[in-house]
Design a protein around this motif. Structure first.
Motif: not given
Ligand code: 9M6
Length: 240
Positions: A116-136
């Motif tokens: 049968s047909q479905r619905d959904v409620i969700f939060w969506s979050h975009i995140r940048h986790l840079p690697n500045d602490q350890d270069r590689d």
């Protein structure tokens, strides 16, 4: 914004999902079974049921040339593109813009016989986790979608069965540096995508039907979405 009622949950679920996605598939004993393969894309699932309902966790790994993790996450997160690539979407409503990196969505998905047909409620979050602490270390872009409730849209009040999901699109960009002094082009970049999802289909649906449906829909979804990003970005400057 950090004062929003959902913020503590967003922080906790994002870090949990990033850790889970980065685990890869572990050793062979972890029960991941390869169920779809197409070029660089490999899709795995674990067969799990809760109260007789299929809630198979899914993990897909894909490597796409010519795009970056920032671009993949931008097109996956931003509402204005969703109808272009999400073919099973019937209706999408942004219920709340929590912050510029967080939205609350209501989605109804097209009925897929015999479910049968479905619905959904969700939060969506975009995140940048840079690697500045350890270069590689890995430079990561991710989008996490996690179902939640909303007082104005109680579950199973209309024609749709409410589903519950947690989805993580985790991306790592790879650059093969070109000759000294020449600019980086799309030929020098690729993106390693780890897409994880756990979907509880809400109302009961036969396990065989759901597994067949996922086997068909998930590979189609990831291929269509990544092709969409490739086409949208090919003539645009690279978003690192
Ligand atoms: O990654 S997302 O957040 C992208 C935002 O849209 C996301 C992914 C998947 C779903 C989803 C959840 C459940 C179902 C089923 C369950 C029983 C009947 C409908 C489907 C139908 C099967 C089709 C489907 C499966 C996989 C991918 C796309 N389509 C899709 C929702 C959101």
């Amino acid at each position: 914004s950090a004062s929003h009622r959902l913020w503590p949950e967003i922080e906790q679920v994002v870090h949990q999902q990033v850790a889970w996605a980065r685990l890869g598939l572990g050793d062979s004993g972890t029960g991941w079974q390869l169920f779809a393969e197409d070029g660089e894309m490999r899709m795995y699932r674990r067969e799990e049921e809760v109260d007789g309902m299929v809630v198979d966790p899914l993990k897909a790994v894909h490597i796409v040339k010519g795009i970056t993790g920032h671009e993949v996450c931008h097109y996956f997160f931003s509402p204005q593109y969703r109808y272009d690539w999400e073919t099973t979407l019937e209706q999408m409503t942004v219920l709340e813009t929590i912050a510029d990196d967080s939205c609350l969505f209501l989605q109804t998905h097209k009925r897929i016989w015999p479910a049968s047909q479905r619905d959904v409620i969700f939060w969506s979050h975009i995140r940048h986790l840079p690697n500045d602490q350890d270069r590689d270390g890995p430079d990561i872009w991710t989008v996490v979608n996690h179902s939640t409730e909303h007082k104005d849209y109680p579950a199973n009040s209309g024609k749709c069965v409410r589903i519950f999901l947690t989805v993580c699109m985790l991306c790592q960009t790879r650059v093969i540096p070109p000759k000294e002094g020449t600019p980086i082009t799309r030929d020098n970049i690729s993106c390693k995508i780890t897409y994880c999802s756990v979907v509880n289909p809400g109302g009961w649906a036969p396990a065989s039907v759901l597994r067949a449906l996922y086997k068909r829909e998930y590979p189609k979804f990831l291929k269509r979405f990544t092709s969409y990003v490739t086409n949208q970005t090919k003539d645009k400057p690279i978003m690192f």
